[in-house]
Design a protein around this motif. Structure first.
Motif, mmCIF file in Angstrom:
data_model
loop_
_atom_site.group_PDB
_atom_site.id
_atom_site.type_symbol
_atom_site.label_atom_id
_atom_site.label_comp_id
_atom_site.label_asym_id
_atom_site.label_seq_id
_atom_site.Cartn_x
_atom_site.Cartn_y
_atom_site.Cartn_z
ATOM 1 N N GLY A 52 34.849 40.996 28.179
ATOM 2 C CA GLY A 52 35.904 40.770 27.184
ATOM 3 C C GLY A 52 35.877 39.377 26.589
ATOM 4 N N GLY A 53 35.129 38.490 27.210
ATOM 5 C CA GLY A 53 34.994 37.142 26.663
ATOM 6 C C GLY A 53 36.153 36.245 27.055
ATOM 7 N N VAL A 54 35.853 34.943 27.141
ATOM 8 C CA VAL A 54 36.874 33.959 27.503
ATOM 9 C C VAL A 54 37.278 33.142 26.289
ATOM 10 C CG1 VAL A 54 37.408 31.974 28.987
ATOM 11 C CG2 VAL A 54 35.990 33.850 29.884
ATOM 12 N N LEU A 55 36.270 32.648 25.545
ATOM 13 C CA LEU A 55 36.583 31.832 24.353
ATOM 14 C C LEU A 55 37.182 32.687 23.246
ATOM 15 C CD1 LEU A 55 33.426 29.525 24.264
ATOM 16 C CD2 LEU A 55 35.750 28.910 24.958
ATOM 17 N N HIS A 56 36.564 33.845 23.007
ATOM 18 C CA HIS A 56 37.078 34.756 21.967
ATOM 19 C C HIS A 56 37.363 36.115 22.625
ATOM 20 C CE1 HIS A 56 35.921 31.789 19.016
ATOM 21 N NE2 HIS A 56 34.714 31.750 19.555
ATOM 22 N N PRO A 57 38.491 36.237 23.316
ATOM 23 C CA PRO A 57 38.780 37.470 24.069
ATOM 24 C C PRO A 57 38.845 38.708 23.169
ATOM 25 C CG PRO A 57 40.363 35.721 24.580
ATOM 26 C CD PRO A 57 39.601 35.291 23.377
ATOM 27 N N PHE B 138 45.608 37.447 29.666
ATOM 28 C CA PHE B 138 45.477 38.593 28.759
ATOM 29 C C PHE B 138 46.519 38.590 27.632
ATOM 30 C CE2 PHE B 138 44.021 40.180 33.003
ATOM 31 C CZ PHE B 138 42.662 40.230 32.692
ATOM 32 N N LEU B 139 47.347 37.544 27.569
ATOM 33 C CA LEU B 139 48.368 37.456 26.523
ATOM 34 C C LEU B 139 47.888 36.496 25.442
ATOM 35 C CD1 LEU B 139 51.286 38.316 25.725
ATOM 36 C CD2 LEU B 139 52.083 36.229 26.837
ATOM 37 N N HIS B 140 47.866 36.951 24.188
ATOM 38 C CA HIS B 140 47.322 36.122 23.104
ATOM 39 C C HIS B 140 48.379 35.713 22.093
ATOM 40 C CE1 HIS B 140 43.670 36.896 25.083
ATOM 41 N NE2 HIS B 140 43.576 38.160 24.718
ATOM 42 N N LEU B 141 49.596 35.614 22.579
ATOM 43 C CA LEU B 141 50.718 35.085 21.794
ATOM 44 C C LEU B 141 51.485 34.129 22.708
ATOM 45 C CD1 LEU B 141 52.394 38.175 20.026
ATOM 46 C CD2 LEU B 141 51.186 36.327 18.893
ATOM 47 N N ALA C 41 54.740 41.371 29.224
ATOM 48 C CA ALA C 41 55.080 39.947 29.045
ATOM 49 C C ALA C 41 53.930 39.042 29.471
ATOM 50 C CB ALA C 41 56.342 39.611 29.840
ATOM 51 N N SER C 42 52.998 39.599 30.292
ATOM 52 C CA SER C 42 51.827 38.819 30.721
ATOM 53 C C SER C 42 50.535 39.313 30.075
ATOM 54 C CB SER C 42 51.697 38.873 32.246
ATOM 55 O OG SER C 42 52.846 38.335 32.863
ATOM 56 N N GLY C 43 50.662 40.223 29.093
ATOM 57 C CA GLY C 43 49.482 40.646 28.323
ATOM 58 C C GLY C 43 48.781 41.892 28.812
ATOM 59 N N VAL C 44 49.375 42.608 29.802
ATOM 60 C CA VAL C 44 48.761 43.847 30.305
ATOM 61 C C VAL C 44 49.739 45.005 30.120
ATOM 62 C CG1 VAL C 44 47.808 45.047 32.312
ATOM 63 C CG2 VAL C 44 47.385 42.604 32.014
ATOM 64 N N GLY D 118 46.323 42.797 18.675
ATOM 65 C CA GLY D 118 45.663 41.739 19.430
ATOM 66 C C GLY D 118 46.611 40.879 20.234
ATOM 67 N N ALA D 119 47.890 41.235 20.256
ATOM 68 C CA ALA D 119 48.866 40.451 21.025
ATOM 69 C C ALA D 119 48.569 40.523 22.519
ATOM 70 C CB ALA D 119 50.280 40.944 20.742
ATOM 71 N N ILE D 120 48.220 41.717 22.986
ATOM 72 C CA ILE D 120 47.829 41.874 24.391
ATOM 73 C C ILE D 120 46.379 42.356 24.446
ATOM 74 C CG2 ILE D 120 50.173 42.291 25.246
ATOM 75 C CD1 ILE D 120 49.597 45.271 25.255
ATOM 76 N N GLN D 121 45.667 41.921 25.479
ATOM 77 C CA GLN D 121 44.224 42.201 25.528
ATOM 78 C C GLN D 121 43.868 43.443 26.329
ATOM 79 O OE1 GLN D 121 41.921 39.045 27.273
ATOM 80 N NE2 GLN D 121 39.990 40.180 27.138
ATOM 81 N N LEU D 122 44.710 43.791 27.308
ATOM 82 C CA LEU D 122 44.313 44.827 28.257
ATOM 83 C C LEU D 122 45.312 45.976 28.323
ATOM 84 C CD1 LEU D 122 42.366 45.669 30.563
ATOM 85 C CD2 LEU D 122 43.721 44.267 32.119
ATOM 86 N N CYS D 123 44.801 47.215 28.273
ATOM 87 C CA CYS D 123 45.657 48.396 28.395
ATOM 88 C C CYS D 123 45.045 49.344 29.424
ATOM 89 C CB CYS D 123 45.814 49.102 27.046
ATOM 90 S SG CYS D 123 47.020 50.431 27.091
ATOM 91 N N VAL D 124 45.831 49.706 30.434
ATOM 92 C CA VAL D 124 45.381 50.657 31.467
ATOM 93 C C VAL D 124 45.915 52.038 31.074
ATOM 94 C CG1 VAL D 124 45.378 51.213 33.926
ATOM 95 C CG2 VAL D 124 45.523 48.817 33.201
#
Length: 510
Positions: free
Chosen positions: A81-86, A119-122, A146-149, A171-177
């Motif tokens: 998923g990348g660190v610099l550009h998730p 995982f939160l991009h806001l 609230a923590s991006g998941v 793109g607000a949150i990076q991960l969805c289960v």
């Protein structure tokens, strides 16, 4: 359709779409498609090139294997998923319970890395994000988002599902289960897809069974964002013994076989009723237009044929027609005159009209009587073959046992892993307006879709026999299912927003 088209001399146009097939030529010829209008691409041909990794785990115990996959799944999301550009990632899990657990695991591992909001991009105090979180109904989901998941499963409300999809797509949150049953209905795609395990529990069989390969292909297909990514990544985690199987079937086109011989009775019955089939020869002619006939010649072993000569095929088709029509005759759906001509009977017409199985209409014919009452009707409808596929989940029998103590009528059978017992309890819970867990609520909706049709068929069977009292009871049951109430309940229950408390106050005022 092509058979009817040839009879009516009216041309039709068929457009067919599918995954890559190893026998696409067969399908095309069956559909009447010319060679220059058939396009069959290898599975590797995608809008976005896919890099697929298959990881094996040497653990036969399912719960232990899922637990062992949690950390590698987190590592895969971070690595790909990348660190610099998730980039967005979807993790597929077998069931609802696992969706919640995996989402919490991901946050636990992130916190252990001292990056709890990885995982939160806001900004966590962003007003739009806070407004969206406030609108979520699921308490645990509020905390994880609230923590991006986020996580989605069969029990997620439509409102929560829409909000999660919006937050993920923006793109607000990076991960969805996501739980496996939702793989066809979610409207999100990602750069990385992780599939954790490929088995789910079947409560009816008391055993774990493999996901259908089509489900796995659907999940892999979610790693696909044309115009946004130049490539995509997928990590499939499974038992080590299954690695070779997935390597073969995820990289090779799938063959398609016909299963028409498993459900031919209802097709024949409908065609006899509509007069497309008027005798045994018509039935054989009808079969020669089917995909079954074409595949019999190409893959005889699959259909238990001893050879592919004209004699072998002819004997096999004749036997299939004889046995099918004989079964329909025994269930009183059709009559066979002079051992050749077919004629529809009343039960067959009812089955075809309401789109129900010939075994169900036979059950109705044998079980319904002049003395049948509402309780008996619910029992008979619950026994219909249409409900054999209602799922029984892991440890759901204990939930159904508790529900049995709350409904008015006890089911004749106490086997809570039986789908028909489950249907009986769900219908009674619906009439009693008992609040059910989310999965059972969804099961109830699918059961009701079939139940109303089945009740209407009962009305026709009963009125054909001239039994007024049970026919009226069946009509009453139809209304009860529509209004979600027992006939003895207050009529005020039919009005929107009328709770038991309001009805009680109204009665007191009278």
């Amino acid at each position: 359709m092509r058979y009817m088209s040839s009879q009516l001399e009216s041309p039709i146009r068929i457009v067919a779409l599918s995954t890559s097939l190893s026998n696409a030529k067969d399908c095309a010829q069956w559909l009447g498609c010319t060679a220059h209008a058939t396009f069959n691409f290898h599975p590797n041909v995608r809008p976005v090139p896919l890099e697929l990794h298959i990881q094996g785990f040497n653990l036969s115990h399912t719960a232990s294997r899922l637990a062992a996959m949690a950390k590698p799944a987190y590592s895969a999301v971070v690595r790909h998923g990348g660190v610099l550009h998730p980039k967005p990632a979807i993790v597929f899990v077998p069931n609802r319970k696992q969706a919640r657990l995996t989402a919490i695991d991901m946050l636990t591992f992130a916190a252990a890395d001292n990056k709890s909001n990885r995982f939160l991009h806001l900004p966590s105090d962003d007003p739009d994000l806070l407004k969206a979180i406030e609108r979520l109904q699921d308490k645990t989901l509020k905390e994880t988002v609230a923590s991006g998941v986020a996580y989605l499963h069969e029990g997620t409300s439509d409102g929560d599902k829409r909000l999660v999809e919006q937050l993920f797509s923006s793109g607000a949150i990076q991960l969805c289960v996501v739980s496996r049953p939702l793989c066809y209905s979610i409207r999100i795609s990602a750069y990385v897809v992780i599939i954790t395990d490929t088995q789910s529990y079947n409560g009816k069989l008391h055993a774990y069974e493999d996901f259908p390969i089509t489900d796995v292909l659907q999940m892999v297909g979610k790693a696909n964002r044309p115009n946004q990514d130049e490539d995509a990544k997928c990590v499939l985690m499974c038992q080590s013994s299954k690695k070779d199987f997935f390597k073969k079937f995820l990289y090779e086109p799938l063959p398609v076989e016909s299963h028409l011989d498993h459900c031919l009775h209802d097709h024949f019955n409908a065609e006899v009723v509509t007069k497309t089939i008027e005798n045994k020869q018509d039935a054989i002619d009808y079969l020669t237009w089917t995909f079954l006939y074409r595949r019999m010649t190409q893959n005889p072993n699959y259909y238990n044929l001893q050879g592919v000569t004209h004699r072998h095929l002819s004997d096999s088709l004749s036997e299939l027609v004889e046995n099918t029509l004989k079964d329909l005759e025994q269930s009183k759906c059709i009559a066979i005159i002079d051992d050749m001509d077919t004629q529809p009977l009343n039960l067959g017409m009812i089955a075809a009209y309401y789109y129900i199985s010939y075994t169900t209409i036979e059950l109705f014919s044998m079980s319904l009587s002049a003395k049948t009452k509402i309780r008996g009707l619910i029992e008979i409808i619950s026994s219909a073959s249409e409900f054999e596929v209602v799922p029984i989940r892991h440890k759901e029998d204990s939930v159904l046992k508790q529900l049995a103590d709350r409904v008015p009528n006890k089911a004749l059978s106490q086997k809570y892993t039986d789908p028909h017992v489950k249907v009986n309890l769900l219908l009674q819970a619906h009439l009693s307006r008992i609040q059910l867990p989310a999965e059972l609520q969804q099961d109830t909706e699918s059961v009701l879709g079939k139940a109303v049709r089945l009740v209407q068929a009962c009305v026709d069977v009963l009125s054909s026999n001239g039994w007024l009292s049970p026919a009226l009871a069946a009509m009453e049951l139809s209304q009860m299912l529509t209004q979600a109430m027992w006939s003895k309940d207050s009529y005020l229950k039919q009005l929107p927003h009328f709770t038991n408390d309001i009805i009680k106050r109204c009665v007191e005022k009278v």
